[in-house]
Design an enzyme around this catalytic site. Sequence first.
Site, mmCIF file in Angstrom:
data_model
loop_
_atom_site.group_PDB
_atom_site.id
_atom_site.type_symbol
_atom_site.label_atom_id
_atom_site.label_comp_id
_atom_site.label_asym_id
_atom_site.label_seq_id
_atom_site.Cartn_x
_atom_site.Cartn_y
_atom_site.Cartn_z
ATOM 1 N N SER A 40 28.454 -5.457 -41.051
ATOM 2 C CA SER A 40 28.890 -5.813 -42.391
ATOM 3 C C SER A 40 28.690 -7.315 -42.558
ATOM 4 O O SER A 40 28.576 -8.049 -41.574
ATOM 5 C CB SER A 40 30.355 -5.444 -42.626
ATOM 6 O OG SER A 40 31.191 -6.230 -41.790
ATOM 7 N N ARG A 72 20.683 3.711 -50.454
ATOM 8 C CA ARG A 72 19.583 3.607 -51.403
ATOM 9 C C ARG A 72 18.272 3.702 -50.633
ATOM 10 O O ARG A 72 18.171 3.207 -49.504
ATOM 11 C CB ARG A 72 19.627 2.286 -52.163
ATOM 12 C CG ARG A 72 20.716 2.196 -53.222
ATOM 13 C CD ARG A 72 20.369 3.018 -54.446
ATOM 14 N NE ARG A 72 21.291 2.815 -55.542
ATOM 15 C CZ ARG A 72 22.309 3.605 -55.829
ATOM 16 N NH1 ARG A 72 22.552 4.673 -55.067
ATOM 17 N NH2 ARG A 72 23.094 3.363 -56.872
ATOM 18 N N GLU A 98 12.319 8.419 -56.691
ATOM 19 C CA GLU A 98 13.112 9.590 -57.069
ATOM 20 C C GLU A 98 12.831 9.928 -58.533
ATOM 21 O O GLU A 98 12.635 9.024 -59.343
ATOM 22 C CB GLU A 98 14.610 9.302 -56.890
ATOM 23 C CG GLU A 98 15.010 9.020 -55.463
ATOM 24 C CD GLU A 98 16.506 8.724 -55.300
ATOM 25 O OE1 GLU A 98 17.276 8.926 -56.281
ATOM 26 O OE2 GLU A 98 16.914 8.288 -54.224
ATOM 27 N N HIS A 135 19.655 13.371 -53.758
ATOM 28 C CA HIS A 135 20.562 12.299 -54.209
ATOM 29 C C HIS A 135 21.815 12.927 -54.822
ATOM 30 O O HIS A 135 22.146 12.690 -55.987
ATOM 31 C CB HIS A 135 19.869 11.376 -55.215
ATOM 32 C CG HIS A 135 20.552 10.043 -55.345
ATOM 33 N ND1 HIS A 135 19.886 8.888 -55.702
ATOM 34 C CD2 HIS A 135 21.848 9.666 -55.168
ATOM 35 C CE1 HIS A 135 20.728 7.873 -55.749
ATOM 36 N NE2 HIS A 135 21.927 8.326 -55.424
#
Length: 308
Positions: free
Chosen positions: A168, A227, A256, A274
């Site tokens: 992170s 993503r 997509e 998705h």
Amino acid sequence: MTKPDLLMVGPYSEADTEALAALCTIHKGTPADGVAASIRAVAYRSMKPFGAAEMDALPALELIALFGVGHDHVDLEAARARGIAVANTPDVLNDDVADLAVGMLLASARRIPQADEWVRGGDWARQGAFPLLRKVSGKPAGILGLGRIGRAIANRLSAFDMPIHYWSRTPKKTPAGWQRHDSALSLAREVDFLVLAVAGGPDTAGMVSAEVLDALGPEGTLVNIARGSVVDEEALIAALADRRIAAAALDVFASEPAPDPRLAALPNVLMQPHHASGTVETRAAMGALQRENIRAFFEGRPLPGRVV
């Protein structure tokens, strides 16, 4: 009392459309249409870019209320410069996205779709037992992006006795034993399963590179519910084809809704449309939170999902 004008962009259910119509006078179209000069808010359910040009086509615009948690398709700097608020729908989809991530990990590692076909197609009777696979429980798992969704995934994988590693931007308060890494490369070297839960956008584009995939290694599995832009897709296709990683389970893609056909041709790829938040309960909650953002805006209250 006259209801405020709202531009509704994207495919909405009949129930969500009726609920929005109860709040506002709805106009349907795209931001570029400049549907009404009086539109102060947009209910946006689309992955198409929403940038400066779209904002300028709506001169009275003050709010972009997103249906979903991702906001990488909205130019936040352009919104900030124009004094336009942006709000999303956080938290309400954490559980479903995390559930699907774990389900995809298990389905890929244990080859559940292939085993189902082994039975349905008669190979069990003709050829005997399905090939042996690798154990999941106890293997180290890496979470790229330990936000709300990433933490929900990590919590679930902990129940499988999987050591948790994560990356992170800033250190997080975590249970004892969770190990933070300073890069995606360092993370990939230490895990058998790499789950992507980081936000999209230019800061994370191509973060999972050929080098990261090679570090994950021939026994490694990539799971992406973040993503498609986070992964160098050309490098991923090559790594899968050459078996430099074992498998990939993908809910998102660079293009997509028509992913690269080379991915579909690979037997070590599990694909989903998705759809990680795609349950009746969660989509209803997302719609309700989007409307609450819109209602709060028109009533002059703080936005519960404010991003900008």
